[in-house]
Write an enzyme that holds these catalytic residues in place. Structure first.
Site, PDB file in Angstrom:
ATOM      1  N   HIS A  18      -5.141 -24.072  32.654  1.00  0.00           N
ATOM      2  CA  HIS A  18      -4.949 -25.299  31.872  1.00  0.00           C
ATOM      3  C   HIS A  18      -6.310 -25.898  31.525  1.00  0.00           C
ATOM      4  CE1 HIS A  18      -3.201 -29.079  30.559  1.00  0.00           C
ATOM      5  NE2 HIS A  18      -4.097 -29.713  31.319  1.00  0.00           N
ATOM      6  N   ARG A  27       0.851  -1.192   0.000  1.00  0.00           N
ATOM      7  CA  ARG A  27       0.000   0.000   0.000  1.00  0.00           C
ATOM      8  C   ARG A  27       0.879   1.232   0.000  1.00  0.00           C
ATOM      9  NH1 ARG A  27      -5.268  -0.983   0.904  1.00  0.00           N
ATOM     10  NH2 ARG A  27      -5.644   1.059   1.829  1.00  0.00           N
TER      11      ARG A  27
HETATM   12  P1  FAD Z   1      -7.379   4.904   6.819  1.00  0.00           P
HETATM   13  O1  FAD Z   1      -8.098   3.903   7.595  1.00  0.00           O
HETATM   14  O2  FAD Z   1      -6.914   4.559   5.457  1.00  0.00           O
HETATM   15  O3  FAD Z   1      -8.319   6.185   6.751  1.00  0.00           O
HETATM   16  C1  FAD Z   1      -7.968   7.304   6.013  1.00  0.00           C
HETATM   17  C2  FAD Z   1      -9.213   8.090   5.694  1.00  0.00           C
HETATM   18  O4  FAD Z   1      -8.815   9.323   5.133  1.00  0.00           O
HETATM   19  C3  FAD Z   1     -10.090   7.416   4.647  1.00  0.00           C
HETATM   20  O5  FAD Z   1     -11.394   7.280   5.161  1.00  0.00           O
HETATM   21  C4  FAD Z   1     -10.051   8.363   3.458  1.00  0.00           C
HETATM   22  O6  FAD Z   1     -11.293   8.415   2.772  1.00  0.00           O
HETATM   23  C5  FAD Z   1      -9.722   9.686   4.120  1.00  0.00           C
HETATM   24  N1  FAD Z   1      -9.052  10.648   3.259  1.00  0.00           N
HETATM   25  C6  FAD Z   1      -7.974  10.434   2.455  1.00  0.00           C
HETATM   26  N2  FAD Z   1      -7.614  11.582   1.858  1.00  0.00           N
HETATM   27  C7  FAD Z   1      -8.470  12.537   2.289  1.00  0.00           C
HETATM   28  C8  FAD Z   1      -8.587  13.921   2.047  1.00  0.00           C
HETATM   29  N3  FAD Z   1      -7.753  14.570   1.244  1.00  0.00           N
HETATM   30  N4  FAD Z   1      -9.595  14.599   2.648  1.00  0.00           N
HETATM   31  C9  FAD Z   1     -10.474  13.968   3.462  1.00  0.00           C
HETATM   32  N5  FAD Z   1     -10.391  12.646   3.754  1.00  0.00           N
HETATM   33  C10 FAD Z   1      -9.400  11.957   3.173  1.00  0.00           C
HETATM   34  N6  FAD Z   1      -4.912  -3.416  10.140  1.00  0.00           N
HETATM   35  C11 FAD Z   1      -4.983  -4.045  11.332  1.00  0.00           C
HETATM   36  O7  FAD Z   1      -4.503  -3.511  12.332  1.00  0.00           O
HETATM   37  N7  FAD Z   1      -5.571  -5.275  11.452  1.00  0.00           N
HETATM   38  C12 FAD Z   1      -6.107  -5.914  10.394  1.00  0.00           C
HETATM   39  O8  FAD Z   1      -6.634  -7.014  10.540  1.00  0.00           O
HETATM   40  C13 FAD Z   1      -6.050  -5.267   9.131  1.00  0.00           C
HETATM   41  N8  FAD Z   1      -6.577  -5.872   8.032  1.00  0.00           N
HETATM   42  C14 FAD Z   1      -6.555  -5.213   6.833  1.00  0.00           C
HETATM   43  C15 FAD Z   1      -7.097  -5.846   5.738  1.00  0.00           C
HETATM   44  C16 FAD Z   1      -7.096  -5.221   4.498  1.00  0.00           C
HETATM   45  C17 FAD Z   1      -7.713  -5.914   3.312  1.00  0.00           C
HETATM   46  C18 FAD Z   1      -6.535  -3.914   4.375  1.00  0.00           C
HETATM   47  C19 FAD Z   1      -6.531  -3.205   3.064  1.00  0.00           C
HETATM   48  C20 FAD Z   1      -5.974  -3.290   5.478  1.00  0.00           C
HETATM   49  C21 FAD Z   1      -5.970  -3.935   6.709  1.00  0.00           C
HETATM   50  N9  FAD Z   1      -5.406  -3.345   7.841  1.00  0.00           N
HETATM   51  C22 FAD Z   1      -5.446  -3.990   9.047  1.00  0.00           C
HETATM   52  C23 FAD Z   1      -4.715  -2.046   7.760  1.00  0.00           C
HETATM   53  C24 FAD Z   1      -5.603  -0.928   8.307  1.00  0.00           C
HETATM   54  O9  FAD Z   1      -6.822  -0.903   7.578  1.00  0.00           O
HETATM   55  C25 FAD Z   1      -4.881   0.406   8.172  1.00  0.00           C
HETATM   56  O10 FAD Z   1      -3.608   0.318   8.772  1.00  0.00           O
HETATM   57  C26 FAD Z   1      -5.663   1.493   8.872  1.00  0.00           C
HETATM   58  O11 FAD Z   1      -6.942   1.652   8.278  1.00  0.00           O
HETATM   59  C27 FAD Z   1      -4.909   2.820   8.771  1.00  0.00           C
HETATM   60  O12 FAD Z   1      -5.640   3.803   9.435  1.00  0.00           O
HETATM   61  P2  FAD Z   1      -5.478   5.325   9.029  1.00  0.00           P
HETATM   62  O13 FAD Z   1      -6.329   6.085   9.991  1.00  0.00           O
HETATM   63  O14 FAD Z   1      -4.054   5.675   8.888  1.00  0.00           O
HETATM   64  O15 FAD Z   1      -6.082   5.453   7.556  1.00  0.00           O
END
Ligand code: FAD
Length: 453
Positions: free
Chosen positions: A440, A270
């Site tokens: 256990h 990613r």
């Molecule tokens: P995100 O969750 O990506 O949120 C970012 C948000 O910002 C999004 O809603 C987006 O729409 C918004 N955004 C982006 N740009 C803008 C902008 N310019 N203006 C306004 N809004 C904006 N992690 C785990 O810990 N356990 C798991 O089991 C796990 N499983 C996963 C399975 C899959 C298939 C995937 C793809 C990921 C998984 N992850 C897991 C990883 C996890 O989803 C991410 O690490 C986590 O969501 C990151 O959080 P974040 O807040 O950084 O960003």
């Protein structure tokens, strides 16, 4: 800003409503700051809408479908199949409910939620575009929590029909008969394992010479043996070249090969969502991979902070949430630093894989002398009762016994790793683990038994 345009002010503006963003917003509001959270799609981010939650829901369905075949060895006869339309309806209901929880938390915290896409116009102002209109918000602190998106492969462009990304897989209403998964990291393996249990013939294509290349080498090796035994084909040292609509062409140690499949899942990592944020206007530099460099207080500059997948470290929701606590405190004028002793990592395959802290290699690279203790799960009655004694628990410690790392392959590794993470965080020793009385027969005993071994 054009003369005459109205600008509002919020002490803290959080960009992105995923686990990093909404946790920052809630905490900063609890610390007395006025907070606006800007989200362009749905609250909950990737984790709730296209990541952790739907993937674990699909895995739960897949495990349930596969259970009868496993239970047959215990003398239990039953049958199970998944109706993917109803599975999707259930997954949507779970996500709706959790999204409603996040919305409620923002409301109760007094966080103003603005729907739209935010960009920096200066180091103290963002412009938010919503359906053709724009809104300017000035701030004391902005926290970037815009997350990440799948890395694309030029020769295998995702078309959401045959060439899929992880989000497409989580929305499947029919399981492909044959699937190639490109990428042997945690996302590819979790999805591949689930698809296989749901009836697809799965081939995993990984360019590195082992699965889970970022984790302890023994974990990837053990998982590979188990996946192969289940009938998942694993091609290591192999790169995906292209796809002609009927077959994926790959090149590996034995040359080129065509793999006839009905779907190709691209899960090769990613990349951070930092390229369209106007960060240069706020004076925020990114590294070559597009990540925002921050100090331990999560500051990138005096006014801009960052958390979650846009920053260095494992792309995991709990890492984002832990960083959010620090970012909120910093934005509220408190002293805080993100300096965890470990960040647990879990792979929800079958068997599960989990790690916390250092591998022996990393510890030695850091100049530490280490001892390791490994317990095969054949020694665990509970693992055998679960029909799965093929994994292991490995503990890494200083010669004094201070625990540095724990690495597990086996049933419920995802749950077990939390005890190891707590032990590492608390500075516990092998002796502390060994002398703590564990119930256990449980899988958790295996941590104490490994420490004692
Ligand atoms: P995100 O969750 O990506 O949120 C970012 C948000 O910002 C999004 O809603 C987006 O729409 C918004 N955004 C982006 N740009 C803008 C902008 N310019 N203006 C306004 N809004 C904006 N992690 C785990 O810990 N356990 C798991 O089991 C796990 N499983 C996963 C399975 C899959 C298939 C995937 C793809 C990921 C998984 N992850 C897991 C990883 C996890 O989803 C991410 O690490 C986590 O969501 C990151 O959080 P974040 O807040 O950084 O960003």
């Amino acid at each position: 800003m054009v003369v005459g345009e109205v600008s509002t002010f919020s002490e803290v503006v959080v960009i992105g409503g995923g686990p990093g963003g909404y946790a920052t917003a809630e905490r900063a509001a609890a610390l007395g700051r006025s907070v606006v959270l800007v989200e362009r799609e749905r609250l909950g981010g990737v984790c709730l809408n296209a990541g952790c939650i739907p993937s674990k829901a699909l895995i739960q369905v897949a495990n349930t479908v596969a259970l009868p075949a496993e239970a047959a060895a215990w003398g239990v006869e039953s049958d199970a199949r998944a109706d993917m339309e109803r599975v999707q309806a259930w997954m949507a209901a779970v996500m709706d409910r959790l999204r409603g929880d996040v919305e409620g938390r923002m409301r109760r915290a007094g966080v103003g939620v603005v729907r739209g896409t935010a960009r920096f116009s200066t180091a103290r102002r963002v412009v938010v575009a919503t359906n053709g209109s724009t809104q300017h918000i000035e701030f004391d602190h902005a926290v970037v929590a815009t997350g990440s998106r799948p890395t694309a492969l030029r020769a295998l462009a995702v078309d959401h029909a045959r060439i899929l990304d992880s989000t497409d897989v989580l929305a499947l209403r029919a399981i492909p008969r044959r699937t190639a998964v490109i990428g042997g990291g945690y996302i590819g393996l979790e999805l591949g394992c689930a698809l296989h249990k749901l009836g697809s013939a799965v081939t995993v294509v990984e360019i590195a010479d082992r699965l889970l290349p970022a984790m302890h080498p023994a974990l990837g090796g053990a998982l590979q043996r188990r996946l192969s035994a289940r009938g998942i084909e694993v091609l290591l040292g192999t790169s995906a070249l292209d796809d002609d609509g009927a077959a994926l062409r790959v090149r590996g140690p034995d040359g080129e090969r065509r793999i006839e499949v009905d779907a190709v899942v691209v899960a090769v990592g990613r990349r951070p969502n930092t390229d369209e944020l106007g960060l240069e206007r706020a004076g925020v530099p990114c590294d070559a991979a597009g990540r925002i460099a921050v100090d331990p207080s999560r500051r990138a500059t005096r006014t801009v902070l960052a958390v979650g997948d846009v920053t260095d470290g494992p792309g995991l929701a709990h890492k984002a949430t832990a960083e959010a606590e620090v970012a909120a405190a910093t934005a509220a004028g408190r002293r805080a630093a993100f300096a965890p002793a470990c960040i647990p990592e879990v792979v929800f395959t079958d068997p599960e894989v989990a790690s916390a802290g250092l591998t022996p290699e990393r510890a030695r690279e850091a100049g530490a002398e280490v001892v390791t203790r490994r317990l095969p799960l054949t020694a665990s009655a509970r693992a055998l009762l679960r029909g799965d004694g093929a994994g292991f628990v490995e503990l890494v410690a200083e010669p004094s016994g201070a625990l540095l790392g724990a690495h597990i392959v086996g049933p419920d590794a995802a749950e077990l790793i939390a005890e190891a993470a707590l032990a590492i965080e608390m500075g516990a020793t092998l002796e502390d683990l060994a002398l703590t009385i564990h119930p256990h027969p449980t899988l958790s005993e295996s941590l104490a038994m490994a420490a004692m071994s």
